[in-house]
Design an enzyme around this catalytic site. Structure first.
Site, PDB file in Angstrom:
ATOM      1  N   LYS A  61      -0.252   3.645  -2.626  1.00  0.00           N
ATOM      2  CA  LYS A  61      -1.294   4.661  -2.493  1.00  0.00           C
ATOM      3  C   LYS A  61      -0.729   6.082  -2.377  1.00  0.00           C
ATOM      4  CE  LYS A  61      -4.776   1.623  -0.379  1.00  0.00           C
ATOM      5  NZ  LYS A  61      -4.013   0.364  -0.181  1.00  0.00           N
TER       6      LYS A  61
ATOM      7  N   SER B 235       0.797  -1.235   0.000  1.00  0.00           N
ATOM      8  CA  SER B 235       0.000   0.000   0.000  1.00  0.00           C
ATOM      9  C   SER B 235       0.827   1.281   0.000  1.00  0.00           C
ATOM     10  CB  SER B 235      -0.955   0.012   1.189  1.00  0.00           C
ATOM     11  OG  SER B 235      -2.015  -0.889   0.975  1.00  0.00           O
TER      12      SER B 235
ATOM     13  N   SER C 214      -5.519   3.341   4.526  1.00  0.00           N
ATOM     14  CA  SER C 214      -5.142   2.408   3.460  1.00  0.00           C
ATOM     15  C   SER C 214      -6.343   1.636   2.918  1.00  0.00           C
ATOM     16  CB  SER C 214      -4.071   1.435   3.969  1.00  0.00           C
ATOM     17  OG  SER C 214      -3.175   1.086   2.955  1.00  0.00           O
TER      18      SER C 214
END
Length: 340
Positions: free
Chosen positions: A117, A114, A171
């Site tokens: 992101k 993640s 997340s």
């Protein structure tokens, strides 16, 4: 008597699912649970069924966690460092001088989970898209890569700003996917722009295939991620949202509360300007941060850390090391330019 029976059935479900996940298909365990269900009332059947689903999900997670990460397969965990870090990859850079204070396998290319992101958020923010535009979560946003769960049900509608907040702070995978899917030109265009942005920043080891990080084909190096953190830090919105300790969104008649995936943002010993966590089993536990320590602005990257709290422990080890050695000398100067 009824409570005892339910508990026995729940224990049986957990045991059977565990055995099935390890030794064979789960439907074999399911057949045995059904045998128990036939002897119960409808309400008890529903509770046993729910227990079976939860148990299967939990065991599946544990089985996935037991698989080695890419870093472990590459033998990176055998590398020693002066702080005995648990992350197989680490990099600490002085943001102002661009000098490297600590490095460990910093050029290794690994899945980044993640941490992806952060690039997703950077593109959405830089595009200056209307943050109040409402976006609906669709079936396309459901994770088919890892089968992860989400409290954002299909049909949920939130603003782009709310989705960006949830993606960066907690997340949220469906939020991040929806941001990429609804970007002008669609998901393929968005992923192309992610890679183009990485190339423009000089991130030569980085590649993206989707906007959430669930795919192990999203990969990068610590050197590249330091560049991304330095660039993202220049965006006030990313600084604000990624370090937000908590956030609530209204979904229909419900209010969903989310917390930051990085517990250090609530720690008074830390002055964090930007952060992002990440985890899939191929990547291990990951963390990137910009933080002020002993009067110095530092960029920290930790990849492939073994153990749920080990990335936090590594960050604490670095902080205490810098605080106890305020004049710590850089080990080298970063060869590739890191944007200031």
């Amino acid at each position: 008597m009824r409570t005892t029976f339910i508990r026995l059935a729940q224990t049986l479900a957990c045991s059977l699912v565990a055995a099935a996940c390890i030794a064979g298909p789960a439907h074999a365990a399911r057949r045995q649970v059904v045998t128990v269900e036939k002897q119960t009332s409808p309400s008890v059947k529903r509770r046993i069924s729910r227990t079976f689903v939860v148990a299967r999900r939990r065991v599946a997670v544990h089985v996935a966690d037991a698989r080695p990460s890419f870093g472990q397969l590459a033998g990176l965990h055998s590398t020693q460092d002066q702080l005995d870090l648990k992350s197989s990859v680490a990099l600490v850079i002085d943001q102002d001088t661009r000098e490297v204070l600590l490095s460990k396998n910093d050029s290794a290319v690994l899945p980044i989970a993640s941490l992806t992101k952060l690039m997703t958020g950077l593109l959405v923010s830089e595009a200056k898209l209307p943050m109040d535009e409402m976006i609906e979560i669709t079936q396309d946003d459901v994770d088919t890569e890892k089968g992860s769960s989400s409290r954002l049900r299909v049909g949920t509608t939130l603003s782009r700003g709310e989705l960006l907040h949830l993606a960066l702070m907690s997340s949220e995978n469906r939020a991040a996917h929806a941001l990429g899917r609804t970007y002008p030109g669609g998901l393929a265009t968005f992923v192309g722009l992610m890679n183009a942005k990485a190339k423009a920043l000089g991130m030569k080891d980085t590649s993206y295939v989707e906007p959430t990080g669930l795919s192990s084909r999203n990969q990068s190096s610590a050197n590249d991620l330091a560049m991304l953190v330095s660039t993202a830090y220049n965006d006030p919105k990313l600084r604000e949202l990624s370090t937000s300790p908590g956030y609530q969104v209204a979904v229909g008649n419900r209010t969903l509360s989310y917390n930051n995936t990085n517990r250090l943002v609530k720690n008074q010993n830390w002055d964090i300007g930007l952060q992002k966590t990440g985890y899939i089993h191929e990547a291990g536990q990951c963390l990137v941060m910009q933080a002020k320590i002993a009067g110095r602005k530092l960029i920290m990257v930790f990849l492939d850390s073994a153990g749920k709290l080990s990335r936090i422990g590594d960050a604490e080890r670095v902080r205490k090391w810098v605080e106890s050695n305020p004049r710590v000398m850089p080990t080298s100067t970063l060869i590739r330019q890191v944007n200031g």
